[in-house]
Structures are given as C-alpha cells and as structure tokens.
Design a protein around this motif. Structure first.
Motif, PDB file in Angstrom:
ATOM      1  N   TYR A 114       0.839  -1.212   0.000  1.00  0.00           N
ATOM      2  CA  TYR A 114       0.000   0.000   0.000  1.00  0.00           C
ATOM      3  C   TYR A 114       0.870   1.257   0.000  1.00  0.00           C
ATOM      4  N   TRP A 147      -1.091   5.680   3.420  1.00  0.00           N
ATOM      5  CA  TRP A 147      -2.176   4.775   3.827  1.00  0.00           C
ATOM      6  C   TRP A 147      -1.689   3.843   4.931  1.00  0.00           C
ATOM      7  N   TYR A 160      -3.398   3.180   8.528  1.00  0.00           N
ATOM      8  CA  TYR A 160      -4.269   2.017   8.738  1.00  0.00           C
ATOM      9  C   TYR A 160      -3.550   0.698   9.009  1.00  0.00           C
ATOM     10  N   LEU A 191      -6.931  -6.498  12.905  1.00  0.00           N
ATOM     11  CA  LEU A 191      -8.087  -7.230  12.359  1.00  0.00           C
ATOM     12  C   LEU A 191      -7.671  -8.642  11.956  1.00  0.00           C
ATOM     13  N   ASP A 215      -8.673 -13.478   1.650  1.00  0.00           N
ATOM     14  CA  ASP A 215      -8.377 -12.221   2.353  1.00  0.00           C
ATOM     15  C   ASP A 215      -7.035 -11.649   1.884  1.00  0.00           C
ATOM     16  N   ASP A 228      -7.595 -10.152  -1.317  1.00  0.00           N
ATOM     17  CA  ASP A 228      -8.344  -8.912  -1.116  1.00  0.00           C
ATOM     18  C   ASP A 228      -7.391  -7.769  -0.720  1.00  0.00           C
ATOM     19  N   LEU A 229      -6.392  -8.108   0.086  1.00  0.00           N
ATOM     20  CA  LEU A 229      -5.409  -7.077   0.463  1.00  0.00           C
ATOM     21  C   LEU A 229      -4.601  -6.621  -0.752  1.00  0.00           C
ATOM     22  N   GLY A 261      -6.771  -4.520  -2.813  1.00  0.00           N
ATOM     23  CA  GLY A 261      -6.948  -3.230  -2.140  1.00  0.00           C
ATOM     24  C   GLY A 261      -5.762  -2.319  -2.368  1.00  0.00           C
ATOM     25  N   ARG A 282      -5.951  -0.881  -5.772  1.00  0.00           N
ATOM     26  CA  ARG A 282      -6.979   0.170  -5.811  1.00  0.00           C
ATOM     27  C   ARG A 282      -6.452   1.459  -5.194  1.00  0.00           C
ATOM     28  N   GLU A 283      -5.762   1.336  -4.084  1.00  0.00           N
ATOM     29  CA  GLU A 283      -5.269   2.557  -3.419  1.00  0.00           C
ATOM     30  C   GLU A 283      -4.310   3.325  -4.324  1.00  0.00           C
ATOM     31  N   GLY A 314     -12.719  -2.505  13.459  1.00  0.00           N
ATOM     32  CA  GLY A 314     -12.762  -3.278  12.213  1.00  0.00           C
ATOM     33  C   GLY A 314     -13.302  -4.688  12.368  1.00  0.00           C
ATOM     34  N   THR A 342     -16.778  -6.368  10.760  1.00  0.00           N
ATOM     35  CA  THR A 342     -16.864  -7.520   9.840  1.00  0.00           C
ATOM     36  C   THR A 342     -17.821  -8.580  10.397  1.00  0.00           C
ATOM     37  N   GLY A 397     -13.462  -8.609   3.157  1.00  0.00           N
ATOM     38  CA  GLY A 397     -12.032  -8.832   3.356  1.00  0.00           C
ATOM     39  C   GLY A 397     -11.392  -7.579   3.926  1.00  0.00           C
ATOM     40  N   PRO A 398     -10.189  -7.733   4.480  1.00  0.00           N
ATOM     41  CA  PRO A 398      -9.545  -6.566   5.103  1.00  0.00           C
ATOM     42  C   PRO A 398      -9.261  -5.426   4.122  1.00  0.00           C
ATOM     43  N   GLY A 399      -8.921  -5.786   2.867  1.00  0.00           N
ATOM     44  CA  GLY A 399      -8.644  -4.744   1.870  1.00  0.00           C
ATOM     45  C   GLY A 399      -9.896  -3.966   1.510  1.00  0.00           C
ATOM     46  N   THR A 400     -10.996  -4.695   1.345  1.00  0.00           N
ATOM     47  CA  THR A 400     -12.265  -4.036   1.006  1.00  0.00           C
ATOM     48  C   THR A 400     -12.759  -3.198   2.180  1.00  0.00           C
ATOM     49  N   LEU A 401     -12.676  -3.776   3.385  1.00  0.00           N
ATOM     50  CA  LEU A 401     -13.161  -3.065   4.574  1.00  0.00           C
ATOM     51  C   LEU A 401     -12.413  -1.747   4.764  1.00  0.00           C
ATOM     52  N   TYR A 402     -11.083  -1.828   4.742  1.00  0.00           N
ATOM     53  CA  TYR A 402     -10.329  -0.597   5.014  1.00  0.00           C
ATOM     54  C   TYR A 402     -10.271   0.338   3.808  1.00  0.00           C
ATOM     55  N   GLY A 403     -10.488  -0.211   2.620  1.00  0.00           N
ATOM     56  CA  GLY A 403     -10.640   0.667   1.456  1.00  0.00           C
ATOM     57  C   GLY A 403     -11.885   1.530   1.611  1.00  0.00           C
ATOM     58  N   ILE A 415     -13.483   2.121   4.518  1.00  0.00           N
ATOM     59  CA  ILE A 415     -13.312   2.989   5.700  1.00  0.00           C
ATOM     60  C   ILE A 415     -12.512   4.231   5.326  1.00  0.00           C
ATOM     61  N   THR A 416     -11.465   4.029   4.513  1.00  0.00           N
ATOM     62  CA  THR A 416     -10.643   5.170   4.078  1.00  0.00           C
ATOM     63  C   THR A 416     -11.502   6.229   3.408  1.00  0.00           C
TER      64      THR A 416
END
Lengths: 211, 108
Positions: A14, A18, A22, A29, A39, A42-43, A46, A49-50, B32, B36, B48-54, B56-57
């Motif tokens: 990231y 960011w 976070y 989490l 997951d 997903d990270l 993410g 995306r950032e 967080g 979830t 997922g953690p990326g979606t959640l914190y994306g 939240i950001t």
C-alpha cells in the motif's frame, strides 16, 4: 501469528501514507480474524486500488511536469536538430535524417499529450486543482527549466554521438539513438519523480482527506 | 437530497461495502473486527480486510465516519451527523424502490 506476518508483508504494497494511517488496524483485524487466501488476495487488490483510484499528488505532479517537459522539450529538440544541427553537418546523407535522434524524441513527444490526457483524467477524479497549483509553483518552474535545458542538450549530444558513431563505425545511425533515447526518458522520469518526492509537503491528514 | 445520493454512488465499487459499514455503525461505534462480524450477521457477506479498510478510508475522507481514540491497535469508528444523513437518505431510497418492486410483483 503467521497470518499477521503475511498480512504485514502484503500491507507493504500500500502507499506509505495509507500504511501510516491504517496498518496497525489491519494487522489487529487479521490477528483476530485470521487471513484466508481470499483475504490475502483482497489485500493485494486493495493495494492496487489505493494506488490507482487515489494516485498521490506527488505522483500526479511528477507525471504532469514530466509530460509537459517531455512534450515541449521534444519539440524544441526536434526543431534544433532539423534547423540548427542537421543541415550543415549531415546534409550529405539525407537518407539517414529520418531516423536520427532529433526525430525520435519528436515522435515520442507525440505520446506526451496522450500521457498528459490520461494523467488529467485521473486527476479530475482527485486533487486536480491542488495538483495543478503545485505544478506551476516556483519549484516546479525551476524543475521545468533545468529539465528543458537537459533535454535540449541531451538531444543535441545524442545527435552528435550518433553522427560520430555512424562516421566512425559505419553502424546505422539509429542503432545508438534508440537506446540512448530510452535511457534518456527513463532517467528524466526517474529524476523528475524523485524531485517531486523531495518537494512533496508532509501531511498528517488521512490519505483520503489529503486530497 | 439528490446530492447525498450521488455522493454515496460516487464511491463506485466501494458503495456497497460503505453502505454496510454505515449500517453497522448505526447502532454504535465499532472497530474493524466487530464491523466484519456484524456485517456478516446482517448481510451474510464477509468483507475482506482490503475491502473493509478501502471503504473505511473513503468514508473517513468524506467525513461520514470518524475514528475514536484507540483502545489498543484496534481503532473504533462512529457515524457522524453527515454519515447519518447519507445513510438515512440511502435507506429511504432503497425502501421506496423495494416498495415499487413489491407492488409491481403483486400486480403481475
């Protein structure tokens, strides 16, 4: 703990701002919920995306300046190559003129408006007005003149190196011009990016609020 | 009111996770992990953690949620007044759409 270690590595993907805001929360989490393969994916998504949805002002500024400099410098270098350097020196080999370096930057320079358009397209979804103001601030102007001069001199230098190489070795003139131009572009962009990074003001706001 | 609706839509791919987060925070602050868990119970979706914190950001950036002082590494968030207005508007819209859909199904 294994999950946290993996998550910590993934969070490094990231942007720095960011992460500063976070990272601890994400790791807390993951510590509680674990990290399944989806997951982890997903990270990674993410992180992409950032970087893509909210490119940093530093990156946009650097891209903006580099593109403007590249486009303008290419035009001038091309003009100098055609009107100042080329005719008196190699008028005897008109057949080679179309592939000499001053033509190459002018062709690559055509990409400038495309890159600029894409950058602005991205920027309009983010901090375009602020980015634009920073791009024309005095430091930005100084960078502009430094790199404008560097590009012009570089183009002429490449042209001469190419010419000498051609006369001395008999190699096609374009064989030295292309890698030279590529190295030139990469160096220009790299240093310009670093200059952008150096001149970026630190921010304590959240990454999103920093827009 | 139209503007609020558009703002939530502007979150693009984050609009649905953002809505779920706003709903989760509607009954009080959560961190967080608690979000979830709550979202999974309410909607059956595991963020997922990326979606959640994306999400939240972006919610934090728009001032719809705000962080509270951290208990440890887990920082709780709460809904702001603006967030409540956005959520209420979105839920009203969804309610109206659901009502029309149900009516049309009944008429068919």
């Amino acid at each position: 703990m294994h999950s946290v270690r993996i998550a910590r590595q993934l969070v490094r993907l990231y942007p720095r701002a960011w992460r500063a805001r976070y990272e601890d929360e994400v790791l807390a989490l993951v510590e509680q919920s674990g990290l399944a393969a989806c997951d982890a994916l997903d990270l990674v998504r993410g992180a992409a995306r950032e970087w893509w949805l909210r490119p940093s002002p530093m990156f946009l500024e650097s891209l903006f300046l580099t593109t403007v400099i590249w486009a303008v410098g290419s035009g001038v270098a091309s003009w100098l190559g055609s009107h100042v350097v080329t005719p008196p020196v190699i008028s005897f080999e008109a057949g080679q003129r179309s592939v000499l370096p001053p033509r190459l930057p002018s062709l690559l320079g055509l990409l400038g408006p495309v890159v600029l358009f894409l950058a602005l397209l991205r920027a309009t979804r983010g901090p375009f007005p602020k980015m634009f103001k920073r791009a024309v601030r005095p430091v930005g102007l100084a960078e502009f003149f430094v790199w404008f001069a560097a590009m012009t001199m570089g183009s002429i230098g490449m042209h001469w190196a190419n010419l000498v190489s051609h006369l001395g070795t008999g190699l096609p003139a374009s064989s030295w011009g292309i890698p030279g131009a590529v190295a030139w572009i990469l160096t220009l962009n790299g240093v310009q990016f670093l200059l952008g990074a150096r001149t970026q003001r630190p921010s304590n706001r959240s990454p999103e609020a920093a827009q | 009111m139209k503007k609020l609706h558009d703002e939530l839509q502007d979150l693009g791919r984050f609009s649905e996770p953002a809505l779920l987060i706003l709903i989760s925070l509607a009954d009080g602050p959560k961190h967080g992990y608690a979000m979830t868990q709550d979202i999974e119970v309410v909607s059956g979706q595991k963020l997922g953690p990326g979606t959640l914190y994306g999400a939240i950001t972006r919610l934090e950036g728009r001032g719809w949620i705000e962080p509270l002082p951290s208990e440890d590494r887990r920082r709780p968030y709460r809904l702001t007044g603006a967030g409540q207005r956005v959520l209420k508007h979105r839920l009203d819209t969804m309610k109206a759409v659901a009502k029309i859909g149900a009516q049309r199904l009944a008429d068919a």
